[in-house]
Design an enzyme around this catalytic site. Sequence first.
Site, PDB file in Angstrom:
ATOM      1  N   LYS A 120       0.866  -1.197   0.000  1.00 51.68           N
ATOM      2  CA  LYS A 120       0.000   0.000   0.000  1.00 51.68           C
ATOM      3  C   LYS A 120       0.896   1.238   0.000  1.00 51.68           C
ATOM      4  O   LYS A 120       1.131   1.871   1.042  1.00 51.68           O
ATOM      5  CB  LYS A 120      -0.939  -0.051   1.218  1.00 51.68           C
TER       6      LYS A 120
HETATM    7  N1  PMP Z   1      -7.879  -1.437  -2.697  1.00 52.29           N
HETATM    8  C1  PMP Z   1      -7.301  -0.233  -2.594  1.00 52.29           C
HETATM    9  C2  PMP Z   1      -6.584   0.332  -3.773  1.00 52.29           C
HETATM   10  C3  PMP Z   1      -7.387   0.489  -1.393  1.00 52.29           C
HETATM   11  O1  PMP Z   1      -6.818   1.696  -1.279  1.00 52.29           O
HETATM   12  C4  PMP Z   1      -8.095  -0.057  -0.300  1.00 52.29           C
HETATM   13  C5  PMP Z   1      -8.207   0.711   0.989  1.00 52.29           C
HETATM   14  N2  PMP Z   1      -7.137   0.474   1.843  1.00 52.29           N
HETATM   15  C6  PMP Z   1      -8.673  -1.329  -0.456  1.00 52.29           C
HETATM   16  C7  PMP Z   1      -8.543  -1.987  -1.676  1.00 52.29           C
HETATM   17  C8  PMP Z   1      -9.403  -1.993   0.669  1.00 52.29           C
HETATM   18  O2  PMP Z   1      -8.496  -2.407   1.657  1.00 52.29           O
HETATM   19  P1  PMP Z   1      -8.907  -2.480   3.198  1.00 52.29           P
HETATM   20  O3  PMP Z   1     -10.155  -3.255   3.264  1.00 52.29           O
HETATM   21  O4  PMP Z   1      -7.760  -3.148   3.848  1.00 52.29           O
HETATM   22  O5  PMP Z   1      -9.083  -1.076   3.659  1.00 52.29           O
END
Ligand code: PMP
Length: 324
Positions: free
Chosen positions: A160
């Site tokens: 991320k």
């Molecule tokens: N995909 C992307 C590109 C994101 O930014 C997020 C948000 N963090 C998610 C999926 C969903 O991830 P999570 O459920 O861990 O927040």
Amino acid sequence: MSNPFAGIQWIWKNGQLIDFEKATVHVLTHALHYGSGVFEGIRCYSTKQGPAVFRLAEHLRRLENSAKVYRMPIAFSAEELAEACCETIRANNLSACYIRPIVFRGFGSLGVNPLRSPVEVFIAVWSWGKYLGEESEQGVDVCVSSWRRVSPDAMPAVSKATGNYLNSQLIKMEALANGYVEGIALDARGFVSEGSGENLFLVQDGALITPPVASSILTGITRDTVVKIARDLGIPVREEVVPRGLLYAADEVFMTGTAAEITPIRTIDRIQVGRGCPGEVTARILAQFKGITNGEIEDRHGWLHPVGAGARQVAETAAVPEAM
Ligand code: PMP
């Protein structure tokens, strides 16, 4: 729109709380020029038993792995970061809030090589309502983006990283400019990937289908939560490559993410999804998710980390998101 940062007094920086106003960086910060940062988005919920951070250990594990890909050493352990998140929430007197830890290459050298710039760690918190709009639980209107996700041999979506979000911004701005709330991107091969900040689920004949990690998705923690809730409810889940056409034929489609939580999709490219929104399966999963996060349904997976509890061995409680 009200200022979500109004009343926020403290930000955690490299081991201590500092004034919100002083949490600034130099203009020659490496991350500002080259996108060399990794971060997390975490939610703290106000539960009947007091404020609790949802899946804190799993978020911090992902943060560590995101940093590892970019050879970025974090000077704090998962336990220290967990306590730092809770301390920042307590210092700002918040209960339900969003938590943003960020690790980045700071001010040092300005060559592309990041290794000569120090690694900085900040944690901010603020109140954040429904990411895709106050009415989003009734369903949102989305499009398939003309922008693709980056191929996995160009940039790792599983990390991320701040730089990944240039692609997300293109998807989001195009969607908004065309009157949609969000865009769904295809991967480099043309299969369905994810939204600009959300994973995607389809419901087909009572089963859940979600694109695989190889489709350039972030391995979402809400995605993993939905998979586990579905299994608990006896709903079959398949991780499968999704061709675009299936989006329009699905009985139900919804997005998942820490900010977006579980958001049903009403239309895709102005084509109605299924027969009304939210669909039956989406509604069942959403009810469980809400009940667990507000403390009304038993926290059977140990997902809630009490803010008031002080330091705790989070690394030991981190459940590895399963491969399906
Ligand atoms: N995909 C992307 C590109 C994101 O930014 C997020 C948000 N963090 C998610 C999926 C969903 O991830 P999570 O459920 O861990 O927040």
